[in-house]
Motif scaffolding. Structure first.
Motif, mmCIF file in Angstrom:
data_model
loop_
_atom_site.group_PDB
_atom_site.id
_atom_site.type_symbol
_atom_site.label_atom_id
_atom_site.label_comp_id
_atom_site.label_asym_id
_atom_site.label_seq_id
_atom_site.Cartn_x
_atom_site.Cartn_y
_atom_site.Cartn_z
ATOM 1 N N SER A 1 50.981 38.494 -4.757
ATOM 2 C CA SER A 1 50.840 38.051 -6.155
ATOM 3 C C SER A 1 50.212 36.679 -6.310
ATOM 4 N N GLN A 2 49.956 35.978 -5.230
ATOM 5 C CA GLN A 2 49.546 34.576 -5.298
ATOM 6 C C GLN A 2 48.332 34.342 -6.188
ATOM 7 N N GLY A 3 47.279 35.122 -6.006
ATOM 8 C CA GLY A 3 46.066 34.898 -6.783
ATOM 9 C C GLY A 3 46.203 35.233 -8.256
ATOM 10 N N TRP A 4 47.231 35.979 -8.617
ATOM 11 C CA TRP A 4 47.407 36.419 -9.999
ATOM 12 C C TRP A 4 48.230 35.437 -10.840
ATOM 13 N N LEU A 5 48.998 34.576 -10.188
ATOM 14 C CA LEU A 5 49.981 33.754 -10.896
ATOM 15 C C LEU A 5 49.433 32.981 -12.097
ATOM 16 N N PRO A 6 48.256 32.336 -12.007
ATOM 17 C CA PRO A 6 47.795 31.552 -13.158
ATOM 18 C C PRO A 6 47.349 32.389 -14.350
#
Length: 229
Positions: free
Chosen positions: A91-96
């Motif tokens: 999920s890291q790239g989706w957080l913002p």
């Protein structure tokens, strides 16, 4: 399960800034300067300029990542606690970019299935993004088998669907299976992209109504996945 969407207004993209305009006096001054100094002045400037800092080991300099704005930083702060632990890499790239994230066990959160440890549902404009931590890798693989069947159904429901493949995500953070699929829900066609991490019992999938959410095309969903996965 059909994707759930908020009723808020759609955020329109910010228009590009207009190109800079040179006023006539500035242009005239530039022409005069070129005539006076010519190429000799240009080379003189190059010879007296400081040399760039050497790069160790011959590795090219990599520019720093752009600083996130206040909105994106706030979304990370809101979303990260719900997508920590085993769900962090996928999920890291989706957080913002996600909004309205709710985790199973929270009020109004999604219900985790029997073989799931946690399920997080988020919204992204006209799409939904679901992150799931399974009890075991075998449970995750069983869930993927269902999407493989829906990949076959998608050939009729959503023309242009791609084949299921094993591949790394564009970011390189995870490597696993990628499956495009589709199904019917409440009389509408839902299209989806599944991807998982072969090293951990987790998976995620992007959902959109085929007509209303992606314009009856796979390219918008593939583009979003390629940006953040």
């Amino acid at each position: 399960m059909a994707p759930s969407f908020g009723g808020g207004p759609r955020i329109e993209p910010t228009p590009k800034q207009p190109r800079g305009r040179f006023v006539v006096p500035a242009l005239a001054g530039l022409v005069v300067g070129l005539l006076v100094f010519g190429t000799g002045g240009w080379f003189l400037g190059r010879s007296t300029a400081a040399d760039p800092a050497p790069v160790k080991g011959g590795t090219p300099t990599v520019s720093a990542a752009p600083v996130l704005g206040a909105y994106e930083q706030n979304q990370i702060a809101l979303n990260q606690p719900r997508l920590s632990g085993a769900l962090a890499p996928v999920s890291q790239g989706w957080l913002p970019h996600l909004s309205g994230c709710v985790r199973s066990g929270e009020k109004d959160g999604p219900t985790a299935n029997r073989a799931e440890k946690a399920r997080v549902r988020c919204e992204m404009d006209a799409m939904s993004v679901i992150f799931v931590e399974y009890a075991t890798a075998a449970d995750r693989d069983k869930a993927r088998v269902k999407t493989l069947g829906q990949n076959v159904d998608a050939r009729e429901l959503t023309p242009g669907v791609g084949p299921a493949v094993e591949r790394a995500t564009p970011s390189g953070r995870t490597n696993g299976n990628y499956v495009e699929f589709a199904y019917q829900a409440s009389g509408k066609t839902v299209s989806g992209i599944w991807w998982d991490d072969s090293s951990t019992p987790v998976a995620a999938y992007l959902l959109a109504y085929w007509k209303e959410g992606s314009g009856s095309k796979w390219e918008p969903m593939r583009d979003i996945w390629a940006r953040y996965a």
